[in-house]
Design a protein around this motif. Structure first.
Motif, short mmCIF file in Angstrom:
data_model
loop_
_atom_site.label_atom_id
_atom_site.label_comp_id
_atom_site.label_asym_id
_atom_site.label_seq_id
_atom_site.Cartn_x
_atom_site.Cartn_y
_atom_site.Cartn_z
N ALA A 1 -17.83 47.05 -27.65
CA ALA A 1 -18.13 48.37 -28.20
C ALA A 1 -19.42 48.94 -27.62
O ALA A 1 -19.52 50.14 -27.33
N GLU B 1 -11.70 58.70 -22.87
CA GLU B 1 -12.45 57.50 -22.47
C GLU B 1 -11.90 56.26 -23.18
O GLU B 1 -11.68 55.22 -22.56
N LEU B 2 -11.68 56.37 -24.48
CA LEU B 2 -11.21 55.21 -25.23
C LEU B 2 -9.74 54.92 -24.99
O LEU B 2 -9.28 53.80 -25.23
N ASP B 3 -9.00 55.93 -24.52
CA ASP B 3 -7.58 55.73 -24.21
C ASP B 3 -7.37 55.12 -22.84
O ASP B 3 -6.26 54.72 -22.50
N ALA C 1 -12.70 55.99 -34.20
CA ALA C 1 -13.68 55.65 -33.17
C ALA C 1 -13.96 56.80 -32.20
O ALA C 1 -15.12 57.03 -31.84
N PRO C 2 -12.94 57.54 -31.73
CA PRO C 2 -13.25 58.67 -30.83
C PRO C 2 -14.20 59.69 -31.45
O PRO C 2 -15.10 60.19 -30.79
N GLY D 1 -11.82 51.03 -28.63
CA GLY D 1 -10.77 51.86 -28.06
C GLY D 1 -9.41 51.19 -28.28
O GLY D 1 -8.83 51.25 -29.35
N ASP E 1 -13.07 45.68 -28.86
CA ASP E 1 -13.58 47.00 -28.50
C ASP E 1 -13.10 48.04 -29.50
O ASP E 1 -12.29 47.78 -30.38
N GLU F 1 -18.62 50.15 -24.12
CA GLU F 1 -17.84 51.39 -24.15
C GLU F 1 -18.73 52.58 -24.48
O GLU F 1 -18.64 53.64 -23.83
#
Length: 719
Positions: A261, A505-507, A234-235, A553, A551, A264
């Protein structure tokens, strides 16, 4: 009037409709064939043509011609609020007075009904949900059926449970068709129907081949260049989008499979300097209108949307469509990408599949038609009640969630087993047969569509030809433009800088969990004395979760940990660190216990765990780990009153979930003593929240035992 004169008049109306002052616009031969069938021959027609073919031109031109010849208003049934707005504006250009009745304008309904009765409206656009509303069905629909000059069923594939977007409300059209005056023409239109769906729609609308004109054209889209970009996680997909979005022509749509998603992706793209807007089922109507306008006027690079945008957007110069994740059906995919390139020579279409796609497909597949036992239980509950029951009241008697219950009731209504009346639903007493074979066929078809979508991603043959063959287009040939025909054209590279930003951002963990504030309807009927508003002194506070399971992330990291077949074990170190980070951010947030101010709540005095029958080690280690890092006492766990805890069906409705929890949890004497000795706020730790009722019941018990506030902290929110 002969055909030449009629066609000249039709072409003149088209010129007004498309804003062509020179009058050069002409209906194509296939469009004229449909108009002539409706106006000259007063026939029924089923038009299956690609997006951008000009279906709306057919019914607006036919409307103007019929109205000039004394026919009543055209009724267009369409599920597309955005397209309704576009069409009202387009009709006005040709002097066609159009109004719309849908969920977004209830304050205008009475006025619109009066205008229709006075003959002041040429076109009435109606959402399918209106067809099954009691007042509309009983008072407005009969008048419309008696006076309608043309009935148009837009996106007619929605009437078929073989279709990718089946809507039970559409089946109410059969009653309206039966009540139409003799000789009233009917037009059914869709861009996304294979041969099976076409036959099903034709049969259900009474437009069989023996009595109707069926116009089915080739589905080639010469402006579209299709491609697939495979990225490992995803990242990287988010980073790719941020680095390559500016390279895509014009403005467009980025589709995501879930609301989380989409939100995000919107947040990250805005951080990277892009003008984008989110468009999902959670978006307020006013914000949707603004987002549509911004895209139409090219004030944003893209709308980041779920299928809430779907079919309902008309922007001829849309330059691209990108999918962050694969839809579960190639037919649905063709329909969504068909929004691009309608009025421009070139548009780019890219699919960025994800590992989480199939988990999301499985989640949405759970809304299939319920098993026979649950249907029979619903029918029996209505028969025994002897009065109308609302959907919330039925939830207390049937273990189905609201959306699935209401969809089932609509199907039963059309089948004649139940009826919607004021106050809810009643049983008709009519015999009803559970068509298990049909539901099994539909389930097999859904599975076949998912496999076809996997095949689309992996094929080395022409992608446009693949999609066209999925729609039974006999004329499908290689397009010569897609990445398999002409070679890869989308660069899959991503810079380390942007990838690092996407990972960051996703973390970033942390989403709010809204508390339950009202008890479900119908609990007293189950012998549980809970109703109305939950007293403020018994509610939990707004809580926190690391992320949502939907999501891209933290959802991607938590789904394997919380899967039904996942082994129990200690909380992973990275997950515990993330939970501690969420707790620290929560403490420093406005209203958090570390923030300064007279209304700041006190620091938690301890940590309490929700007992788990499936993941006791995970939940226990999470609660104790948080307590250790936060230097708080671990006060222990609530306990179940029976071995194994409460048993409920996965994803059960609120009433049934609360029924199972009622009396199932208790505060031990040791825990009660600790709360009495130091009656401050406590952190309540669990692995996952779905309905929110476990947290609500646990908070009520803890607050009654002396806790001044209950602060829920969980790993994942299911929504």
């Amino acid at each position: 009037m002969d055909d030449m004169e009629l066609r000249a008049e039709a072409d003149a109306i088209l010129a007004e409709l498309v804003g062509d002052p020179g009058g050069r616009a002409r209906l194509r031969e296939d469009q004229w064939q449909a108009v002539a069938a409706l106006v000259r021959d007063r026939r029924r027609a089923l038009v299956v043509q690609r997006t951008g073919w000009g279906k709306s031109a057919v019914y607006f031109v036919a409307t103007a011609l019929l109205r000039r010849r004394g026919s009543g208003p055209t009724v267009i049934v369409s599920p597309l609020l955005a397209l309704m707005r576009n069409q009202v504006e387009a009709a006005a250009r040709a002097g066609i007075r159009a109004r719309t009745i849908n969920s977004a304008n209830p304050e205008e309904w009475d006025t619109i009904h009066e205008e229709v009765e006075r003959g002041e409206t040429d076109v009435l656009l109606v959402s399918p949900e209106r067809l099954n509303a009691v007042d509309f069905r009983e008072h407005v629909l009969p008048k419309l059926a008696a006076t309608t000059g043309l009935l148009v069923v837009d996106e007619a594939h929605c009437i078929s449970d073989w279709g990718h977007d089946f809507r039970p409300d559409y089946r109410r059209l059969r009653a309206m068709l039966a009540e139409l005056a003799p000789g009233v023409p009917v037009l059914a239109t869709t861009a996304t129907a294979n041969a099976r769906v076409t036959a099903d729609v034709a049969e259900q609308l009474g437009t069989g081949a023996g009595e109707a004109l069926v116009l089915r054209g080739p589905l080639e889209r010469e402006s579209l260049r299709l491609g697939v970009v495979r990225l490992p996680d995803a990242p990287r997909r988010l980073a790719w989008l941020a680095e390559h979005l500016d390279e895509l022509p014009g403005s467009g749509i980025v589709y995501a499979l879930t609301v989380a998603a989409a939100e995000e992706a919107t947040a990250f793209l805005r951080q990277r300097g892009f003008r984008v807007a989110s468009y999902t089922g959670r978006t307020e109507n006013a914000d949707r209108l603004q987002a549509e306008t911004d895209l139409l006027e090219n004030r944003v690079k893209a709308l980041v949307a779920t299928s809430a945008l779907g079919m309902g957007f008309d922007k001829p110069d849309l330059g691209f469509v990108v999918h962050l994740g694969s839809p579960s059906s190639p037919i649905a995919y063709y329909q969504q990408v068909g929004r691009a390139g309608r009025g421009v020579e070139h548009a780019d279409v890219l699919l960025l599949p994800g590992k989480e796609d199939e988990a999301i497909w499985r989640y949405f597949a759970e809304t299939a038609f319920p098993p026979e036992a649950q249907v029979r239980q619903t029918l029996a509950a209505l028969a025994d009640a002897g009065r109308p029951l609302s959907a919330p009241a039925l939830e207390a008697l049937v273990d189905l969630r609201r959306t699935r219950l209401e969809t089932m009731l609509k199907v039963l209504d059309v089948d004649g087993a139940v009826k919607r009346v004021k106050g809810g639903w009643i049983s008709t007493g009519e015999q009803w047969v559970y068509d298990a074979e049909r539901y099994a066929r539909v389930a097999r078809q859904r599975a076949a569509e998912q496999q076809a979508m996997r095949d689309y991603v992996g094929t080395d043959r022409c992608r446009m030809e693949f999609l066209r063959r999925q729609l039974d287009d006999d004329d499908a040939v290689p397009c010569g433009r897609c990445d398999n025909c002409a070679g890869p054209w989308a660069d899959a590279s991503v810079s380390e800088q942007t990838l690092t930003a996407a990972v960051r951002e996703l973390d970033r963990p942390g989403v709010e969990i809204e508390p339950r504030r009202m008890w479900p309807t119908g609990m007293p009927a189950l012998g549980i004395d809970l109703k109305g508003r939950i007293p403020a002194g018994e509610q939990c506070a707004t809580g926190r979760a690391l992320g949502r399971l939907s999501d891209i992330g933290w959802g991607n990291r938590l789904r394997p940990l919380l899967a039904e077949n996942a082994p129990d074990g200690p909380v992973p170190d990275d997950v515990l660190r993330a939970a501690v980070a969420v707790l620290a951010d929560w403490a420093r947030s406005p209203g958090g216990w570390a923030a300064a101010g007279p209304d700041t709540p006190a620091r938690p005095v301890g940590v309490v765990a929700v007992p788990s029958s499936t993941r006791p080690e995970l939940v226990g280690s999470l609660a104790q780990g948080i307590a250790a890092v936060g230097r708080l006492p671990f006060l222990g766990s609530l306990t179940y009153t029976a071995p194994g805890g409460p048993h409920t069906t996965r994803r059960s409705n609120s009433a049934q979930r609360l029924r199972a929890l009622s009396g199932a949890l208790t505060v031990s004497g040791e825990l009660a003593g600790a709360l009495a000795a130091d009656p401050g706020p406590v952190l309540l730790v669990d692995d996952c929240t779905d309905s929110g009722w476990t947290l609500a019941v646990a908070a009520r018990l803890l607050r009654r035992a002396g806790s001044t506030q209950v602060l829920p902290l969980v790993l994942a929110a299911a929504g």
